[in-house]
Design a protein around this motif. Structure first.
Motif, PDB file in Angstrom:
ATOM      1  N   TYR A  32      36.790  42.779  50.264  1.00 34.11           N
ATOM      2  CA  TYR A  32      36.474  42.465  48.860  1.00 34.11           C
ATOM      3  C   TYR A  32      37.969  42.411  48.104  1.00 34.11           C
ATOM      4  O   TYR A  32      39.058  43.481  48.439  1.00 34.11           O
ATOM      5  CB  TYR A  32      35.685  43.520  48.288  1.00 34.11           C
ATOM      6  CG  TYR A  32      35.362  43.166  46.507  1.00 34.11           C
ATOM      7  CD1 TYR A  32      33.942  42.783  46.606  1.00 34.11           C
ATOM      8  CD2 TYR A  32      36.275  43.529  45.562  1.00 34.11           C
ATOM      9  CE1 TYR A  32      33.742  42.151  45.232  1.00 34.11           C
ATOM     10  CE2 TYR A  32      35.962  43.372  44.428  1.00 34.11           C
ATOM     11  CZ  TYR A  32      34.482  42.696  44.103  1.00 34.11           C
ATOM     12  OH  TYR A  32      34.081  42.306  42.882  1.00 34.11           O
ATOM     13  N   THR A  33      38.456  41.406  47.521  1.00 31.89           N
ATOM     14  CA  THR A  33      39.807  41.292  46.636  1.00 31.89           C
ATOM     15  C   THR A  33      39.631  41.424  45.345  1.00 31.89           C
ATOM     16  O   THR A  33      38.983  40.476  44.707  1.00 31.89           O
ATOM     17  CB  THR A  33      40.369  40.038  47.254  1.00 31.89           C
ATOM     18  OG1 THR A  33      40.564  39.853  48.840  1.00 31.89           O
ATOM     19  CG2 THR A  33      42.061  39.725  46.747  1.00 31.89           C
ATOM     20  N   ILE A  34      40.583  42.294  44.735  1.00 36.73           N
ATOM     21  CA  ILE A  34      40.492  42.268  43.452  1.00 36.73           C
ATOM     22  C   ILE A  34      42.037  41.649  42.943  1.00 36.73           C
ATOM     23  O   ILE A  34      43.142  41.784  43.611  1.00 36.73           O
ATOM     24  CB  ILE A  34      41.041  43.492  42.869  1.00 36.73           C
ATOM     25  CG1 ILE A  34      39.496  44.516  43.086  1.00 36.73           C
ATOM     26  CG2 ILE A  34      41.098  43.733  41.298  1.00 36.73           C
ATOM     27  CD1 ILE A  34      39.634  45.753  42.840  1.00 36.73           C
ATOM     28  N   LEU A  35      41.791  40.523  42.418  1.00 39.13           N
ATOM     29  CA  LEU A  35      43.134  39.347  41.895  1.00 39.13           C
ATOM     30  C   LEU A  35      43.547  39.729  40.740  1.00 39.13           C
ATOM     31  O   LEU A  35      42.620  39.863  39.852  1.00 39.13           O
ATOM     32  CB  LEU A  35      42.772  38.319  42.151  1.00 39.13           C
ATOM     33  CG  LEU A  35      42.558  37.619  43.586  1.00 39.13           C
ATOM     34  CD1 LEU A  35      41.530  36.280  43.815  1.00 39.13           C
ATOM     35  CD2 LEU A  35      43.816  37.372  44.188  1.00 39.13           C
ATOM     36  N   GLY A  36      44.682  39.705  40.398  1.00 38.81           N
ATOM     37  CA  GLY A  36      45.222  39.611  38.946  1.00 38.81           C
ATOM     38  C   GLY A  36      46.681  39.614  38.856  1.00 38.81           C
ATOM     39  O   GLY A  36      47.494  39.922  39.717  1.00 38.81           O
TER      40      GLY A  36
END
Length: 303
Positions: A32-36
């Motif tokens: 699961y990837t948190i992008l920002g």
């Protein structure tokens, strides 16, 4: 089963909201990837979930353990690769791996062969006895990853794992991480601002801007939701700008080909084609492959 859960998680720094009501549910065995962008709240989220930092409000559980009441139990079941250096500068590469294997309880009789296999996969076999201080930034980062992959942790947190790593090194890490996660039923929570990394690794992604979640889901579904699409139009003869569209609407690739963004609908495409000079003969129209970078730019333009 969800192994990472948050409910209305918030973090405030000196009157500024770093995380705003974050709701997260990560399933066992997924990446699961948190992008920002930088400063979006990605590292703050990881620091809270790994019990390094308290939340201002809201709740979170890791493997069912509460981040406030069960810190020791959580720490026994997770591993973290932070952005900063996390190796002993006075030890060699292999001694760093040995030290951390003892520390996290993965010091089995096979640890050395596992360690050498990881170093080989990361093209670090010839650095086994070198001091970590003699390594390049990218090599240092890869040793940190090898240390983490030696562990038997059920959940691994990676905070921008390829920061400072060159293109070749990134590919090595990506090719190692995904099968390691799937073959061993590990869960990875990854933060990054590298869209290619997210494309290569993610089962699901979340886009976060200024601490707030803007989109979450499977990459292929998010790409379908884009408000615009990109077309490459090739003509049978050379074209001039005035015979196609206004200059601001397209990018000329070569003397016969243009790239153009269009509303993501049949109406948008048909309306665009109706404005092209009818005397021009179109050879082919290709719909460009959309990426998470396109999703990111689309969301950033609206945030």
């Amino acid at each position: 089963m969800n192994v990472i859960c948050t409910n209305s998680l918030c973090k405030e720094y000196h009157g500024r909201q770093a995380i705003v009501s974050l709701n997260l549910a990560v399933k066992a065995g997924e990446i699961y990837t948190i992008l920002g962008p930088n400063g979006a709240g990605k590292s703050t989220t990881i620091n809270i979930l790994t019990t390094l930092m308290p939340a201002s409000s809201g709740t979170a559980t890791i493997l069912g353990y509460d981040i406030n009441r069960d810190k020791k139990k959580i720490r026994r079941n997770i591993e973290l690769m932070p952005q900063g250096p996390a190796l002993d500068p006075f030890l060699s590469v292999i001694d760093n791996l040995k030290f951390y294997a003892k520390l996290n309880g993965s010091m089995t009789k096979h640890w050395h062969s596992r360690a050498l296999g990881l170093l080989e996969s990361l093209e670090l076999a010839d650095r086994e006895k070198h001091s970590v201080m003699a390594l390049s930034g990218g090599q240092f980062r890869r040793v940190q990853l090898a240390r983490l992959l030696l562990s038997d942790a059920k959940i691994v947190f990676l905070d921008e794992p390829t920061l400072g790593v060159d293109v070749s090194g990134k590919s090595q890490i990506w090719n190692l991480l995904k099968p390691w996660c799937k073959d061993n039923n590990r869960t990875i929570l990854l933060t990054t601002n590298d869209m290619a990394e997210a494309e290569a690794l993610s089962d699901r992604v979340m886009f976060i801007f200024k601490g707030m979640v803007h989109k979450e889901g499977f990459p292929h579904e998010l790409k379908k939701q884009l408000s615009v699409n990109k077309l490459t139009i090739e003509f049978n003869e050379p074209i001039s700008s005035s015979s196609v569209l206004s200059d601001s609407e397209f990018e000329k690739i070569d003397k016969t080909t243009i790239s153009v963004s269009v509303e993501n609908s049949d109406h948008g495409i048909n309306e665009l084609l109706s404005r092209i000079d009818s005397n021009l003969s179109i050879k082919r129209i290709n719909t460009d492959v959309m990426t998470l970078a396109d999703v990111f730019e689309d969301l950033r333009s609206k945030s």
